[in-house]
Design an enzyme around this catalytic site. Structure first.
Site, PDB file in Angstrom:
ATOM      1  N   LYS A 266       0.710  -1.046  -0.024  1.00 49.80           N
ATOM      2  CA  LYS A 266       0.074  -0.029  -0.005  1.00 49.80           C
ATOM      3  C   LYS A 266       0.800   1.246  -0.072  1.00 49.80           C
ATOM      4  CE  LYS A 266      -3.812  -1.944   2.635  1.00 49.80           C
ATOM      5  NZ  LYS A 266      -4.853  -1.689   1.733  1.00 49.80           N
ATOM      6  N   ARG A 340     -10.283 -11.687   2.089  1.00 49.92           N
ATOM      7  CA  ARG A 340     -11.133 -12.647   1.467  1.00 49.92           C
ATOM      8  C   ARG A 340     -10.378 -13.847   1.747  1.00 49.92           C
ATOM      9  NH1 ARG A 340     -11.584  -9.275  -3.744  1.00 49.92           N
ATOM     10  NH2 ARG A 340     -11.014  -7.568  -2.517  1.00 49.92           N
TER      11      ARG A 340
HETATM   12  N1  BES Z   1      -8.157  -3.682   4.291  1.00 48.23           N
HETATM   13  C1  BES Z   1      -8.401  -3.260   3.193  1.00 48.23           C
HETATM   14  C2  BES Z   1      -9.565  -2.607   2.852  1.00 48.23           C
HETATM   15  C3  BES Z   1      -9.662  -1.119   3.519  1.00 48.23           C
HETATM   16  C4  BES Z   1      -9.486  -0.041   2.891  1.00 48.23           C
HETATM   17  C5  BES Z   1     -10.266  -1.083   4.987  1.00 48.23           C
HETATM   18  C6  BES Z   1      -9.557   1.205   3.599  1.00 48.23           C
HETATM   19  C7  BES Z   1     -10.288   0.209   5.462  1.00 48.23           C
HETATM   20  C8  BES Z   1     -10.169   1.161   4.749  1.00 48.23           C
HETATM   21  C9  BES Z   1      -8.208  -4.497   2.211  1.00 48.23           C
HETATM   22  O1  BES Z   1      -7.557  -5.643   2.630  1.00 48.23           O
HETATM   23  C10 BES Z   1      -7.674  -3.885   0.819  1.00 48.23           C
HETATM   24  O2  BES Z   1      -6.732  -3.858   0.888  1.00 48.23           O
HETATM   25  N2  BES Z   1      -8.573  -4.081   0.094  1.00 48.23           N
HETATM   26  C11 BES Z   1      -8.269  -3.623  -1.460  1.00 48.23           C
HETATM   27  C12 BES Z   1      -8.704  -4.548  -2.411  1.00 48.23           C
HETATM   28  C13 BES Z   1      -8.109  -4.520  -3.727  1.00 48.23           C
HETATM   29  C14 BES Z   1      -6.413  -4.955  -3.772  1.00 48.23           C
HETATM   30  C15 BES Z   1      -9.019  -5.581  -4.725  1.00 48.23           C
HETATM   31  C16 BES Z   1      -8.871  -2.479  -1.826  1.00 48.23           C
HETATM   32  O3  BES Z   1      -9.766  -1.999  -1.589  1.00 48.23           O
HETATM   33  O4  BES Z   1      -8.097  -1.431  -2.499  1.00 48.23           O
HETATM   34 MN    MN Z   2      -5.352  -5.208   1.967  1.00 49.25          MN
END
Ligand code: BES
Ligand code: MN
Ligand code: ZN
Length: 489
Positions: A266, A340
């Site tokens: 990230k 997931r």
């Molecule tokens: N934990 C994150 C989602 C999240 C984002 C929670 C903002 C709280 C605040 C999750 O694991 C994630 O990173 N999801 C990705 C999925 C994508 C790579 C398909 C996302 O939402 O960008």
């Molecule tokens: Mn994630």
């Protein structure tokens, strides 16, 4: 903090809060003459006319409290308004140094006093949470609430409701505590220890699978996500048997104790927020504690799929295909879509332990924040009738939830090339394809998925709430699993 009902106020209160219903001549009963006269004066002058209007702080002598606060209930004082009023007033008075606070509630005539008292107690407890766990010296918040007294001449019925409100408030605060605790401390093993502690306090059954048991048991999905961290995954289980041999509801929480994104790392900005990526798991532990303390007549299995998502020499990578407890293979396109993957094993394990219907809670997708914002939980389901009960329960609990679609087309987006399922379907409909992925691991039993990514964490301080974890949807979940057991659906 102690919270109790008395028919006479102690004499040493820092604040006495009296509510005022606009348009009514009555004053909360049980107050001394002088206080009653002061409240009447406020009425006469038209003060505290509106909801939460509190500029009427009076300094009193010889009464039960050093200061009197008259606060308006406004015209529509429902359960949600009551809870928020208690949160706001108690938080503000505590911050002003109030340690002992009395409340004398004048409630609207038609109101259900039990429901309101429960909400007020919940709000008082909720207001005690602050996120500065590691403040030192002058930053340290010494402003701790010691004693809260509700003045009432009613009997044991309200006492039960106040106790219930306090139990729910404390369960929510436990969940907030777990979520707020820092990721260098709150890694999977520690989360398991916290769950065990709750079990010892409340009589819940507990077990946690460690990495060896997870490998042995074929939990390939959660093990893949956690393999980049020295802190190995745990599958944490709390069980509440309150209804004999009735069917079990499985409550499954995403427990990513820190989500760096892994190899698909990230951006640096706000990555620190990802210490709260175990909020679904934290909520699960809070809910189980509440159900146990309420001795709720329900059977529930709580499962927390806990892992840390880090990059490193041992980490899983984009391109990997990993197995799962369910048997299906997962083609990893993005290691940041890890929630997931751990839930795949969590959902399958809850069923193996006997759950015949499932609810999961997960800070799953950024896309749900885009779609619904920061106050609304996203709801996905394979069972509409059960979900209608959930949505109705959420409305009654004063928490916002909104159903999102789960059409078959979303599944096409996650059809794998090398493995059965892709772990991401791309940007389009990101929350919906994530839900479609989870559904593949529910074995066809009734299932509801709650995407709490937008609601779990409050980015800025509010008068009614500290910055940080919200605990939102826990209250609905408690009511919902109880309502589910009542309807045996
Ligand atoms: N934990 C994150 C989602 C999240 C984002 C929670 C903002 C709280 C605040 C999750 O694991 C994630 O990173 N999801 C990705 C999925 C994508 C790579 C398909 C996302 O939402 O960008
Ligand atoms: Mn994630
Ligand atoms: Zn995540």
């Amino acid at each position: 903090m102690r919270i109790r009902l008395e028919n006479k106020l102690p004499g040493d209160l820092d604040y006495l809060v009296v509510t005022r219903v606009p348009g009514s001549d009555a004053v909360a009963s049980g107050l001394d003459e002088k206080t009653t006269a002061l409240v009447n004066k406020v009425k006469e002058l038209g003060g505290a006319e509106k909801y939460l209007e509190t500029e009427n702080t009076l300094y009193t002598e010889g009464g039960p409290a050093k200061r009197l606060v008259v606060v308006g209930t406004g015209k529509e004082f429902d359960v949600a308004a009551a809870r928020k009023l208690a949160q706001t007033i108690t938080r503000s008075l505590r911050k002003k140094g109030g340690k002992r606070i009395g409340f004398a509630f004048q409630l609207p005539e038609a109101a259900n006093a039990g429901d309101l008292y429960q909400a007020l107690a919940e709000g008082v407890v909720h207001s005690t949470f602050e996120p500065g766990f590691y403040y030192t010296g002058e930053n340290k918040d010494e402003k701790v609430l010691e004693d809260v007294v509700f003045l009432t001449d009613s009997g044991s019925d309200l006492k039960d409701r106040v106790e219930r409100g306090a139990v729910i408030g404390e369960g929510i605060n436990l969940a907030r505590y777990l979520s707020n605790e820092t990721p260098n401390v709150m890694y999977p093993e520690r989360l398991a220890q916290e769950a065990e502690k709750v079990a010892k306090e409340t009589g819940l059954e507990f077990h946690a699978l460690d990495e060896n048991q997870l490998i042995e048991g074929g939990f390939k999905a959660i093990m893949a996500v956690g393999q980049g961290s020295i802190h190995k995954p745990r599958m944490i289980v709390l069980k509440h048997n309150g209804a004999g041999d009735a069917p079990y509801t499985g409550v499954v929480g995403k427990g990513i104790t820190f989500d760096s994104g892994g190899i698909s790392i990230k951006p640096a900005e706000h990555m620190d927020h990802m210490k709260m990526d175990m909020s679904g798991g934290a909520w699960t532990i809070g809910i189980m504690k509440i159900l146990a303390q309420l001795k709720a007549p329900v059977n529930v299995i709580g499962v927390v799929a806990a892992a840390e998502n880090l990059p490193g020499g041992g980490a899983y990578r984009p391109g990997d295909v990993v197995g799962s407890l369910e048997g299906k293979s997962i083609e990893v396109l993005n290691t940041d879509a890890e929630g997931r993957i751990v839930l795949a094993d969590g959902l399958a394990y809850a069923r193996r332990l006997g759950a015949t219907r499932l609810v999961d809670m997960a800070t799953l997708t950024g896309a749900i924040v885009v779609a619904l914002g920061n106050t609304v939980t996203g709801v996905f389901t394979s069972d509409q009738a059960w979900t209608d009960l959930f949505l109705k329960t959420a409305i009654n609990a004063g928490e916002r939830a909104w159903q999102m679609p789960l059409f078959p087309e979303y599944k096409e987006q996650i059809k794998g090339t090398t493995g059965d399922l892709l772990n991401t379907g791309g940007r389009a409909g990101g929350s919906c394809t994530a839900a479609a992925f989870l559904k593949e691991f529910t074995g066809g039993v009734p299932w509801i998925h709650l995407d709490i990514a937008g609601t779990a964490y409050t980015e800025s301080e509010k008068p009614y709430q500290a910055k940080g974890p919200s605990g939102q949807i826990i209250r609905t979940m408690v009511d919902f699993v109880i309502a589910t057991a009542e309807g045996n659906k």
